[in-house]
Write a protein that holds these residues in place. Structure first.
Motif, PDB file in Angstrom:
ATOM      1  N   PHE A  20      -2.765   3.646  -3.302  1.00 11.45           N
ATOM      2  CA  PHE A  20      -2.709   4.123  -4.747  1.00 11.45           C
ATOM      3  C   PHE A  20      -3.809   5.241  -4.934  1.00 11.45           C
ATOM      4  CE2 PHE A  20      -5.310   3.420  -8.726  1.00 11.45           C
ATOM      5  CZ  PHE A  20      -4.390   3.764  -9.630  1.00 11.45           C
ATOM      6  N   PRO A  80      -2.085  -0.725  -6.841  1.00 14.39           N
ATOM      7  CA  PRO A  80      -3.780  -0.714  -6.831  1.00 14.39           C
ATOM      8  C   PRO A  80      -3.968  -2.111  -6.722  1.00 14.39           C
ATOM      9  CG  PRO A  80      -2.599  -0.585  -9.236  1.00 14.39           C
ATOM     10  CD  PRO A  80      -1.556  -0.467  -8.308  1.00 14.39           C
ATOM     11  N   SER A  82       0.737  -1.196  -0.106  1.00 15.91           N
ATOM     12  CA  SER A  82       0.096  -0.051  -0.075  1.00 15.91           C
ATOM     13  C   SER A  82       0.819   1.365   0.049  1.00 15.91           C
ATOM     14  CB  SER A  82      -0.812  -0.154   1.121  1.00 15.91           C
ATOM     15  OG  SER A  82      -1.521   1.232   1.191  1.00 15.91           O
ATOM     16  N   GLY A 110       2.059   1.984  -3.165  1.00 17.00           N
ATOM     17  CA  GLY A 110       0.954   2.594  -4.341  1.00 17.00           C
ATOM     18  C   GLY A 110       0.367   1.593  -5.381  1.00 17.00           C
ATOM     19  N   LYS A 136      -2.423   8.871  -5.230  1.00 15.89           N
ATOM     20  CA  LYS A 136      -1.510   8.958  -6.411  1.00 15.89           C
ATOM     21  C   LYS A 136      -2.698   9.160  -7.842  1.00 15.89           C
ATOM     22  CE  LYS A 136       2.658   6.789  -5.355  1.00 15.89           C
ATOM     23  NZ  LYS A 136       2.417   6.931  -3.706  1.00 15.89           N
ATOM     24  N   TRP A 137      -3.648   8.448  -7.561  1.00 15.78           N
ATOM     25  CA  TRP A 137      -4.771   8.408  -8.771  1.00 15.78           C
ATOM     26  C   TRP A 137      -5.089   9.786  -8.907  1.00 15.78           C
ATOM     27  CZ3 TRP A 137      -9.904   5.055  -8.564  1.00 15.78           C
ATOM     28  CH2 TRP A 137     -10.385   5.446  -9.688  1.00 15.78           C
TER      29      TRP A 137
END
Length: 338
Positions: free
Chosen positions: A255, A250, A245, A248, A258-259
């Motif tokens: 994540f 997914p 996690s 990052g 960052k998305w």
């Protein structure tokens, strides 16, 4: 092992008070005094066990932070000089805040200090001590130097990924990971200050259980980590999920910030910046997968499947932080109402 003294609650309380004073400060001099109080409160916390290694880390931290405070004071004095333009006087303040954060190219002290101090001090250094300089960079009117901050953020993401590649100690590894995440926060702050704060809070939610887990097992290197999960299988699920996690991966919780950042940059018609940040994040993910894959493989071992072990609180918390869809909807809702 961290040894607390009777004076530790006093230093922690002054540390919290100094941060609150800095956030609510209405004058540059009061902000500088709050930074000095914050520095003098954290130095004794670093030196709790009074070992030579922690003393060396405290000296390195003091020199780096003193330089940052001096630059901020210089910029504050230049602001009140009528013969100096505000665009020029704000530059020392930005450099001082970058030095206090450990952003590239002012990052050299950060991994060295992290490698010398205890896990409790590392936890404070990577979370609470970032609040004041991060708020300075986020809330200052920095329109004329936004490209400089974006370049700094992209460079921090790359250095955070490259520097963590050859690390066998977990504390410098997490230090370089923090540098990479700081690059994402700075680049995101150029688009939305609230989104940068959400990213910082998300980072705290992931790094907090990781350091508490490693501190409870007294683990400092990859070798200790692998020897621990071989003997204590309940440690594997929480550690592997949290590491992935933080990298990052997914669809884990780390994540989603960052998305959001990538989506905001694409809507602002940015191309090179998110590609650079993604490259640094991929390098971060690579060395976290190197830590997590042996644990995941051992979870599928038939001999392990036959063992009956109680589900620990750390395992439950890691699953909640790792895969909870509620966290995704909460973050998305906050950005939509920005």
């Amino acid at each position: 092992m961290t040894v607390f003294t009777p004076a530790t609650p006093l230093f922690i309380s002054t540390l919290i008070l100094s941060t609150l004073l800095a956030i609510s400060a209405s004058h540059w001099l009061l902000l500088w005094l709050s930074l000095e109080l914050n520095l003098l409160s954290f130095i004794p916390i670093i030196m709790i066990s009074k070992s030579l290694q922690e003393t060396e880390g405290a000296i390195k931290y003091f020199m780096a932070q003193a330089l940052g405070s001096a630059l901020i004071l210089l910029g504050a004095l230049m602001i009140f000089n009528p013969f100096i333009s505000p665009q020029i006087s704000i530059i020392p303040i930005i450099l001082g805040a970058m030095n206090k954060l450990g952003l590239a190219p002012c990052h050299f002290w950060f991994p060295n200090v992290m490698a010398s101090i205890s896990w409790f001090s590392c936890l404070i250094l990577t979370t609470w001590q970032k609040i004041i300089p991060l708020m300075i960079l986020i809330f200052l009117p920095l329109t004329h130097i936004t490209p400089f901050l974006m370049i700094t953020g992209a460079l921090s993401s790359l250095i955070g990924g490259i520097g963590g590649m050859n690390q066998t100690s977990l504390r410098p590894l997490l230090a370089y990971s923090s540098i990479g995440h700081l690059g994402w926060m700075i680049c995101t702050s150029a688009i939305s200050s609230s989104m940068a704060i959400i990213y910082f809070c998300s980072y705290i939610l992931v790094i907090l259980p990781i350091m508490l887990l490693l501190m409870s097992k007294n683990i400092f290197s990859n070798i200790q980590l692998f020897s621990t999960f071989k003997s204590k299988h309940s440690f594997q699920l929480s550690a592997a999920t949290l590491f992935m996690s933080l990298g990052g991966l997914p669809p884990l919780f780390g994540f989603f910030p960052k998305w959001m950042a990538i989506q905001a940059m694409s809507m602002s018609h940015m191309l090179f910046l998110p590609l650079t940040l993604i490259l640094g994040a991929l390098m971060n993910l690579y060395f976290y997968l190197n830590l997590s894959f042996p644990m995941l493989i051992n979870l599928l071992n038939p001999s392990f499947m036959k063992k009956k072990e109680s589900i620990t609180l750390a395992s439950i918390s890691s699953l909640i932080l790792g895969v909870s869809p509620i966290c995704l909807f909460l973050i998305y809702a906050l950005t939509m109402f920005n």
